[in-house]
Design an enzyme around this catalytic site. Sequence first.
Site, PDB file in Angstrom:
ATOM      1  N   GLU A   8       0.829  -1.273  -0.018  1.00 43.62           N
ATOM      2  CA  GLU A   8      -0.038   0.002   0.052  1.00 43.62           C
ATOM      3  C   GLU A   8       0.871   1.359  -0.080  1.00 43.62           C
ATOM      4  OE1 GLU A   8      -2.928   0.276  -0.656  1.00 43.62           O
ATOM      5  OE2 GLU A   8      -3.792  -1.647  -0.205  1.00 43.62           O
ATOM      6  N   GLY A  32      10.605   7.010  -5.925  1.00 45.66           N
ATOM      7  CA  GLY A  32      10.202   8.481  -5.450  1.00 45.66           C
ATOM      8  C   GLY A  32       9.766   8.520  -4.060  1.00 45.66           C
ATOM      9  N   TYR A  33       9.424   9.759  -3.844  1.00 47.92           N
ATOM     10  CA  TYR A  33       8.748  10.087  -2.664  1.00 47.92           C
ATOM     11  C   TYR A  33       9.453   9.437  -1.477  1.00 47.92           C
ATOM     12  CZ  TYR A  33       5.689  12.445  -5.907  1.00 47.92           C
ATOM     13  OH  TYR A  33       5.241  13.238  -6.772  1.00 47.92           O
ATOM     14  N   TYR A  69      -5.633   6.510   4.689  1.00 48.08           N
ATOM     15  CA  TYR A  69      -5.861   5.597   3.806  1.00 48.08           C
ATOM     16  C   TYR A  69      -5.260   4.331   4.119  1.00 48.08           C
ATOM     17  CZ  TYR A  69      -5.050   2.775  -0.444  1.00 48.08           C
ATOM     18  OH  TYR A  69      -5.055   1.780  -0.965  1.00 48.08           O
ATOM     19  N   ASP A 111      -9.443   6.632  -1.585  1.00 44.73           N
ATOM     20  CA  ASP A 111      -8.466   7.369  -2.168  1.00 44.73           C
ATOM     21  C   ASP A 111      -9.092   7.846  -3.320  1.00 44.73           C
ATOM     22  OD1 ASP A 111      -9.200   5.335  -3.785  1.00 44.73           O
ATOM     23  OD2 ASP A 111      -7.277   4.387  -4.247  1.00 44.73           O
ATOM     24  N   CYS A 137     -19.783  -1.582 -16.790  1.00 47.12           N
ATOM     25  CA  CYS A 137     -19.724  -1.296 -15.416  1.00 47.12           C
ATOM     26  C   CYS A 137     -20.623  -2.261 -14.690  1.00 47.12           C
ATOM     27  CB  CYS A 137     -19.984   0.122 -15.035  1.00 47.12           C
ATOM     28  SG  CYS A 137     -19.896   0.490 -13.333  1.00 47.12           S
TER      29      CYS A 137
HETATM   30 FE1  SF4 Z   1     -18.434   4.878 -13.247  1.00 46.15          FE
HETATM   31 FE2  SF4 Z   1     -19.992   4.848 -15.381  1.00 46.15          FE
HETATM   32 FE3  SF4 Z   1     -20.021   2.880 -13.422  1.00 46.15          FE
HETATM   33 FE4  SF4 Z   1     -20.972   5.304 -12.985  1.00 46.15          FE
HETATM   34  S1  SF4 Z   1     -21.811   3.663 -14.565  1.00 46.15           S
HETATM   35  S2  SF4 Z   1     -19.695   4.019 -11.664  1.00 46.15           S
HETATM   36  S3  SF4 Z   1     -19.686   6.450 -14.011  1.00 46.15           S
HETATM   37  S4  SF4 Z   1     -18.208   3.541 -14.861  1.00 46.15           S
END
Ligand code: SF4
Length: 387
Positions: free
Chosen positions: A47, A91-92, A130, A148, A212
């Site tokens: 992480e 880095g960092y 986080y 995050d 999605c």
């Molecule tokens: Fe993201 Fe589109 Fe899924 Fe909504 S529908 S969570 S905008 S990918």
Amino acid sequence: MPRPTAATQTRFTPAGFRSALLGWYDGNRRELPWRATRDPYRVWISEVMLQQTTVRTVEPRWRRFLEKYPDVEALARAPLDDVVAEWSGLGYYTRARNLHAAARRIVEDFSGRVPATFEELLSLPGMGTYTAAAVASIGFGAPVAVLDANVERVIARLDAFATEIRSPAAKRHLSARAQELLEPARPGDWNQAMMELGALVCLPRAPQCAACPVAAFCAGRVGGTPEDFPVKRPKPPMEEVREVAVVLRREARVLILQRPAQGSFAGMWETPRGRVDEAEPVRDAVVRIAREQTGLECTTGAPLLRLRHVVMRTKIDLHVWSARQDGGRIKRASHAAHEWTLPAEWLERPISTTQKEIARFLLDGRIPRRAAPVEESPGQPDLFDGE
Ligand code: SF4
């Protein structure tokens, strides 16, 4: 394709949403080495490395770090300089220093065992909310939600949340909402699923709504422009600066300075370097910077390299020049220590990526791929050798 309307949005239920997301995660998650373990130490290292560094870079470095420091005790026992040197290229570097300090605290205060609660984790040096939430949930199954940039973006789109994302009110809302959404039976997987959705599907510029798993619950998608969320104030423009790095040679050795123990690039070894005004010729700046930072008088040699890189919001155009010491004695200015050292030895010490490129060039003439052409005839790494 018909534009989604409010009618196409499924009524949100926590159970339906959780089942859709976890079902997708179980079948689609990336197989990453740190996902094959629940060992809180290993989770913690991953992480911390993954903050500001890509998964691709982290994979081999995570393995190598754990081979060298397989547990908290090994990390706590190691000299700090070795740990920072091992971090080279990621880095960092404050992350490496904090990891080391936290490992020592764990040995002293927690008998060498990574503490199991969010609050105890948060008490360790450098541990933010986080990381504490990630380690507590993935390593110990504690029901604490992570927040995050990926999770913030997903929630802002799901809720079509119109408040500016960096405002305290937005942080409070998103944090409470992340906790509300959390699947208490699988908190570690849940947190990783939310982050994975943001990393693979709900992308910053082009969310893949058609693919999605939670599209049916998403108010941002229904509005037709999910990429409008999260709402952000425009960033200030990048600052552009010129800098000079002075390679002062004494036969095969080069003068390097150690930065103070606090601040950026803490403890790293580097050539004298500094900013140059637009009006100041680089040749003059070489002499000035050597004098200001070391007390030495020098004659400018030739340009060796020109490296352009970005640090936070600053674009740096770094001119690397050789110079020969004419007189003066080294005085300590802003640095903690100095040494005339061989480039090969310099490379063994804590060193930034850019300074590593300079050291490698001095060692074997290797020109970094990202080097820009120098404006005058370039010099050789051993320009002043034998003079
Ligand atoms: Fe993201 Fe589109 Fe899924 Fe909504 S529908 S969570 S905008 S990918």
